[in-house]
Write a protein that holds these residues in place. Structure first.
Motif, PDB file in Angstrom:
ATOM      1  N   PHE A 262     -23.842 -19.443  36.892  1.00  0.00           N
ATOM      2  CA  PHE A 262     -24.704 -18.399  37.428  1.00  0.00           C
ATOM      3  C   PHE A 262     -26.172 -18.759  37.280  1.00  0.00           C
ATOM      4  O   PHE A 262     -26.972 -18.508  38.173  1.00  0.00           O
ATOM      5  CB  PHE A 262     -24.387 -17.052  36.786  1.00  0.00           C
ATOM      6  CG  PHE A 262     -23.092 -16.504  37.283  1.00  0.00           C
ATOM      7  CD1 PHE A 262     -22.988 -16.077  38.598  1.00  0.00           C
ATOM      8  CD2 PHE A 262     -21.976 -16.460  36.473  1.00  0.00           C
ATOM      9  CE1 PHE A 262     -21.795 -15.598  39.097  1.00  0.00           C
ATOM     10  CE2 PHE A 262     -20.780 -15.982  36.959  1.00  0.00           C
ATOM     11  CZ  PHE A 262     -20.688 -15.550  38.275  1.00  0.00           C
ATOM     12  N   GLY A 263     -26.503 -19.363  36.111  1.00  0.00           N
ATOM     13  CA  GLY A 263     -27.870 -19.821  35.928  1.00  0.00           C
ATOM     14  C   GLY A 263     -28.229 -20.778  37.045  1.00  0.00           C
ATOM     15  O   GLY A 263     -29.293 -20.680  37.659  1.00  0.00           O
ATOM     16  N   GLY A 264     -27.318 -21.691  37.320  1.00  0.00           N
ATOM     17  CA  GLY A 264     -27.538 -22.681  38.370  1.00  0.00           C
ATOM     18  C   GLY A 264     -27.703 -22.028  39.719  1.00  0.00           C
ATOM     19  O   GLY A 264     -28.597 -22.384  40.491  1.00  0.00           O
ATOM     20  N   ALA A 265     -26.847 -21.028  39.980  1.00  0.00           N
ATOM     21  CA  ALA A 265     -26.887 -20.346  41.276  1.00  0.00           C
ATOM     22  C   ALA A 265     -28.214 -19.622  41.440  1.00  0.00           C
ATOM     23  O   ALA A 265     -28.816 -19.633  42.515  1.00  0.00           O
ATOM     24  CB  ALA A 265     -25.726 -19.374  41.400  1.00  0.00           C
ATOM     25  N   LEU A 266     -28.684 -19.029  40.343  1.00  0.00           N
ATOM     26  CA  LEU A 266     -29.943 -18.290  40.398  1.00  0.00           C
ATOM     27  C   LEU A 266     -31.090 -19.243  40.713  1.00  0.00           C
ATOM     28  O   LEU A 266     -31.942 -18.963  41.560  1.00  0.00           O
ATOM     29  CB  LEU A 266     -30.175 -17.591  39.060  1.00  0.00           C
ATOM     30  CG  LEU A 266     -31.284 -16.554  39.083  1.00  0.00           C
ATOM     31  CD1 LEU A 266     -30.870 -15.368  39.922  1.00  0.00           C
ATOM     32  CD2 LEU A 266     -31.628 -16.117  37.668  1.00  0.00           C
ATOM     33  N   GLU A 267     -31.085 -20.390  40.027  1.00  0.00           N
ATOM     34  CA  GLU A 267     -32.123 -21.397  40.279  1.00  0.00           C
ATOM     35  C   GLU A 267     -32.066 -21.851  41.730  1.00  0.00           C
ATOM     36  O   GLU A 267     -33.078 -21.965  42.414  1.00  0.00           O
ATOM     37  CB  GLU A 267     -31.907 -22.623  39.380  1.00  0.00           C
ATOM     38  CG  GLU A 267     -32.387 -22.463  37.965  1.00  0.00           C
ATOM     39  CD  GLU A 267     -33.763 -21.844  37.868  1.00  0.00           C
ATOM     40  OE1 GLU A 267     -34.665 -22.245  38.634  1.00  0.00           O
ATOM     41  OE2 GLU A 267     -33.926 -20.952  37.029  1.00  0.00           O
ATOM     42  N   ALA A 268     -30.819 -22.112  42.175  1.00  0.00           N
ATOM     43  CA  ALA A 268     -30.641 -22.596  43.543  1.00  0.00           C
ATOM     44  C   ALA A 268     -31.131 -21.545  44.531  1.00  0.00           C
ATOM     45  O   ALA A 268     -31.747 -21.871  45.546  1.00  0.00           O
ATOM     46  CB  ALA A 268     -29.180 -22.924  43.789  1.00  0.00           C
ATOM     47  N   ALA A 269     -30.882 -20.269  44.204  1.00  0.00           N
ATOM     48  CA  ALA A 269     -31.314 -19.198  45.101  1.00  0.00           C
ATOM     49  C   ALA A 269     -32.834 -19.160  45.187  1.00  0.00           C
ATOM     50  O   ALA A 269     -33.412 -19.009  46.261  1.00  0.00           O
ATOM     51  CB  ALA A 269     -30.779 -17.857  44.618  1.00  0.00           C
ATOM     52  N   LYS A 270     -33.488 -19.340  44.026  1.00  0.00           N
ATOM     53  CA  LYS A 270     -34.957 -19.341  44.025  1.00  0.00           C
ATOM     54  C   LYS A 270     -35.487 -20.475  44.893  1.00  0.00           C
ATOM     55  O   LYS A 270     -36.404 -20.293  45.691  1.00  0.00           O
ATOM     56  CB  LYS A 270     -35.472 -19.521  42.590  1.00  0.00           C
ATOM     57  CG  LYS A 270     -35.517 -18.240  41.799  1.00  0.00           C
ATOM     58  CD  LYS A 270     -36.307 -18.508  40.511  1.00  0.00           C
ATOM     59  CE  LYS A 270     -35.905 -17.571  39.391  1.00  0.00           C
ATOM     60  NZ  LYS A 270     -36.179 -18.138  38.066  1.00  0.00           N
ATOM     61  N   THR A 271     -34.882 -21.654  44.683  1.00  0.00           N
ATOM     62  CA  THR A 271     -35.309 -22.811  45.472  1.00  0.00           C
ATOM     63  C   THR A 271     -35.091 -22.548  46.949  1.00  0.00           C
ATOM     64  O   THR A 271     -35.928 -22.878  47.794  1.00  0.00           O
ATOM     65  CB  THR A 271     -34.500 -24.049  45.048  1.00  0.00           C
ATOM     66  OG1 THR A 271     -34.545 -24.129  43.640  1.00  0.00           O
ATOM     67  CG2 THR A 271     -35.062 -25.294  45.662  1.00  0.00           C
ATOM     68  N   ALA A 272     -33.937 -21.922  47.247  1.00  0.00           N
ATOM     69  CA  ALA A 272     -33.593 -21.656  48.639  1.00  0.00           C
ATOM     70  C   ALA A 272     -34.612 -20.712  49.267  1.00  0.00           C
ATOM     71  O   ALA A 272     -35.101 -20.952  50.373  1.00  0.00           O
ATOM     72  CB  ALA A 272     -32.198 -21.052  48.718  1.00  0.00           C
ATOM     73  N   VAL A 273     -34.950 -19.659  48.541  1.00  0.00           N
ATOM     74  CA  VAL A 273     -35.917 -18.697  49.075  1.00  0.00           C
ATOM     75  C   VAL A 273     -37.246 -19.392  49.333  1.00  0.00           C
ATOM     76  O   VAL A 273     -37.891 -19.185  50.361  1.00  0.00           O
ATOM     77  CB  VAL A 273     -36.097 -17.510  48.107  1.00  0.00           C
ATOM     78  CG1 VAL A 273     -37.295 -16.673  48.499  1.00  0.00           C
ATOM     79  CG2 VAL A 273     -34.833 -16.669  48.084  1.00  0.00           C
ATOM     80  N   ARG A 274     -37.624 -20.274  48.399  1.00  0.00           N
ATOM     81  CA  ARG A 274     -38.878 -20.994  48.575  1.00  0.00           C
ATOM     82  C   ARG A 274     -38.824 -21.862  49.832  1.00  0.00           C
ATOM     83  O   ARG A 274     -39.757 -21.893  50.630  1.00  0.00           O
ATOM     84  CB  ARG A 274     -39.148 -21.853  47.343  1.00  0.00           C
ATOM     85  CG  ARG A 274     -40.595 -22.245  47.213  1.00  0.00           C
ATOM     86  CD  ARG A 274     -40.865 -22.869  45.864  1.00  0.00           C
ATOM     87  NE  ARG A 274     -39.986 -24.003  45.643  1.00  0.00           N
ATOM     88  CZ  ARG A 274     -39.529 -24.354  44.451  1.00  0.00           C
ATOM     89  NH1 ARG A 274     -39.828 -23.662  43.402  1.00  0.00           N
ATOM     90  NH2 ARG A 274     -38.751 -25.399  44.325  1.00  0.00           N
TER      91      ARG A 274
END
Ligand code: ADP
Ligand code: MG
Length: 657
Positions: A262-274
């Protein structure tokens, strides 16, 4: 030439007869020709050589960014030849820190975020990660530049950011490939001082350079020429203790678990939004595709369901305890009802049968209704007093005709609302007034309640009702019936009653010149027809969703191509294939889900507008979930291919782009 004597303890890295051959098409170029080398913990090594001699190739192999073509690579005694891509990524993440000539920072991320990247993949909690990244940048005099993008930093500052990144996970072995190559002499000197300092603090530093004066700052100089080591000098024998190794050994084991899902997914989501925000117009267009797809699914299904609901409601309103008898052979389509085979006597006979509550015969004809000077052409139905009950259609005002009226050929009429509206001015009560129906003077005794427009668009209030006898003898001049409606008492026995009615009619007519259907089966047919319509509308909409999905795939493929360099950086800093796959999948999902949400809103909005224009609309949860689910699946399916492509990018190739 040999350094083993000078450097005690076990080697950290050992290369044995390593070669590297590049293949491009059918050309094979061997760049390294059997390099053997031992590197001990804590050494500060300079690898020098002319441009094109194979230094970078060697560094990539040393840093596990690339594999030898032949030969053995041992890391702390372990042969890593058998390591998979993710094992190598772990080794990079935990043991190495890279510093490149061209910095290789992620251009869309801030200095702080760039430094944090390796820790994202090692699973360091966000708070510790940020604190450590800040500390490192602070230590390098970049405390004021945390939020700056690489393009807002000078070369020297960017290189310091990249060194901070190399140290983020420990950076026990710092591999620096021409770190000062792009810098002015002052910034270059600063970077060299930093590397010196790292070496003093126990890091193993491998500096690659073509400048002999920089190499002089190292303890050991390895010279490489045309892919061979030609000298290996150890001017300051390494005195580092095995302790260093052990402590780094210990620390290297701490982060083995890697990032949590989940930590990874959250990071990935942030990167994705950026990333999505970084190219807003393109993201909007892709979104539009999904929005149109999802929106049209919802709108179409709302229209289809609305149409079906109206049909079912109107049938339901009549009740399902009805049998419908029409003249004509069962095999032949006969909707106008002018086959002369059903007679009022049939209705009388059926009324005697068990389980029959009421029988409503209907004969039909066209009439001209006249009041004073105005006349109006409409349809008259001759029927019996059970008519309002059978149709659940009651008299709105006045009364319906009675059994006596039927027996006595009474000259009475009950008007439909539309007829009344046409013939009588507003405020005039039609009840008790006289009208002329086809030259027969009749008294208006009742006004039917408003019934509205049928699903087929027919005005159901446009007609008049007269006693069956009056209709057939005095108005139409014929006795045949268009319909007999049988109201069944016990609906559970409706099939049985239907058979009895059929048998009776058959034996009395001596032929099967009638059709009997029950309301339940009519309803099923109607529902099936409407379902076909809904399915048709739905599939047209689904196609647009598919097109939207292809749009997502298209943008993701573009995104992967554009961001190959970034992928390379992430892999060099220790991202697993899974991390990259996850990042791009999440990006596709975010677009699709966002499109799905907006699409649901737009779909409901469009349906509401269409509904307000008069088309029946029915909202249901099903289509909404379906469309939303489709958007999700679209993102997953069409995002997978590009994401997979990204995950399979070769870090070396990616860094070179
Ligand atoms: P250096 O870093 O010492 O300048 P490199 O290791 O980058 O040298 O390159 C050594 C040789 O290998 C050069 O001749 C270069 O053209 C070749 N080379 C490097 N990378 C590739 C590659 N990916 N494909 C083919 N040839 C390559
Ligand atoms: Mg090079």
């Amino acid at each position: 030439m040999k350094s083993e004597s000078a450097c005690a303890s076990d080697p950290l890295i050992e290369l044995v007869e390593v070669t590297k051959t590049y293949h491009s098409g059918d050309r094979h170029v061997e760049v390294l020709h059997g390099v053997s080398l031992k590197i001990y913990p804590g050494e500060f090594i300079a690898i020098i050589g002319a441009s094109g001699s194979g230094k970078s190739t060697l560094m990539n192999i040393l840093g596990c960014l690339d594999r030898p073509s032949t030969g053995i690579y041992r890391f702390m005694g372990r042969n890593v030849s058998g390591f998979g891509r993710d094992d190598l990524a772990r080794l990079r993440r935990e043991a190495f820190g890279f510093v490149f000539q061209s910095y290789h920072l992620i251009s869309t991320a801030s200095a702080l975020e760039n430094v944090e990247v390796p820790a994202v993949y090692s699973g360091m909690p966000p708070r510790d990660r940020t604190a450590r990244a800040k500390e490192l940048l602070d230590g390098f005099g970049l405390g004021e530049r945390l939020a700056h993008r690489p393009s807002q930093l000078s070369g020297g500052q960017q290189q310091r950011v990249s060194i901070a990144r190399a140290l983020m996970n420990g950076g026990h072995i710092v591999l620096a490939d021409e770190p000062t190559g792009a810098l002015d002499s002052k910034s270059g000197a600063e970077v060299m001082a930093l590397l010196q300092d790292l070496s003093r603090r126990g890091h193993t530093v491998i500096l690659i350079t073509h400048a002999i004066e920089l190499a002089g700052q190292a303890q050991r100089i390895i010279e490489i020429r045309d892919g061979r080591i030609v000298s290996d000098l150890c001017p300051h024998p390494s005195v580092r203790e095995a302790e260093n190794l052990r402590s780094s050994n210990h620390r290297m084991r701490t982060n083995e678990s890697g990032a949590s899902f989940f930590g990874g997914a959250l990071e990935a989501a942030k990167t994705a939004v950026r990333a999505l925000r970084g190219n807003l117009p393109r993201t909007m267009l892709t979104l539009l595709g999904i929005v149109i797809g999802v929106g049209s699914v919802i709108t179409m299904l709302a229209i289809g369901d609305g149409a079906r609901q109206i049909v079912l409601d109107s049938i339901n309103a009549m009740g399902t305890n009805l049998l419908l008898i029409r003249p004509g052979q069962p095999t032949r389509e006969n909707l106008d009802g002018n086959v002369a085979s059903l007679m009022p006597e049939d209705a009388t006979m059926i009324a005697e049968l068990p389980n029959v509550l009421a029988v409503v015969p209907e004969s039909v004809g066209s009439v001209t209704v006249r009041v004073g000077n105005s006349d109006y052409q409409t349809q008259a139905i001759g029927t019996t007093p059970a008519f309002p009950v059978a149709y659940h259609w009651l008299v709105g005002k006045g009364v319906f005709f009675s059994t006596e009226d039927v027996t006595n050929y009474a000259s009475v009429v009950v008007l439909g609302q539309t007829v009344a509206d046409h013939l009588f001015t507003k405020g005039v009560d039609p009840i008790g007034q006289y009208v002329v129906l086809n030259n027969v003077l009749c008294q208006v005794i009742g006004l039917m309640a408003m019934r509205g427009v049928s699903p087929q668009g027919q005005d159901q209030d446009d007609g008049v009702l007269v006693p069956l006898t009056t209709g057939s003898l005095r108005l139409f001049g014929q006795r045949f019936l268009r319909t007999i409606i049988v109201v069944v008492d016990n609906i559970a026995r409706i099939d049985e009653t239907q058979n009895v009615v059929a048998t009776l009619l058959q034996s009395s007519h001596q032929t099967e010149d009638f059709q009997i259907r029950n309301m339940a089966s009519i309803m099923e047919t109607a529902a099936a027809t409407q379902n076909t319509l809904t399915t048709l509308l739905g599939s047209i909409a689904a196609i647009s969703l598919l097109v939207g999905g292809i749009g997502v795939m298209n943008i993701m493929l573009l995104s992967v191509t554009e961001r190959t360099h970034e992928i390379g950086i992430r892999m060099a800093t220790g991202a697993r294939m899974k991390n990259i796959l996850q990042q791009f999948l999440i990006e596709a999902l975010i677009v699709s889900l966002l499109g799905g949400i907006i699409g649901v809103v737009v779909g409901f909005g469009a349906a509401a507008v269409i509904g307000s224009l008069g088309t029946p609309i029915k909202y249901s949860l099903g289509p909404m979930l379906l469309a939303f689910g489709c958007a999700f699946v679209t993102g997953l399916v069409f995002g997978y291919m590009p994401a997979r492509k990204a995950a399979h990018v070769d870090p070396i190739v990616a860094l070179a782009t």
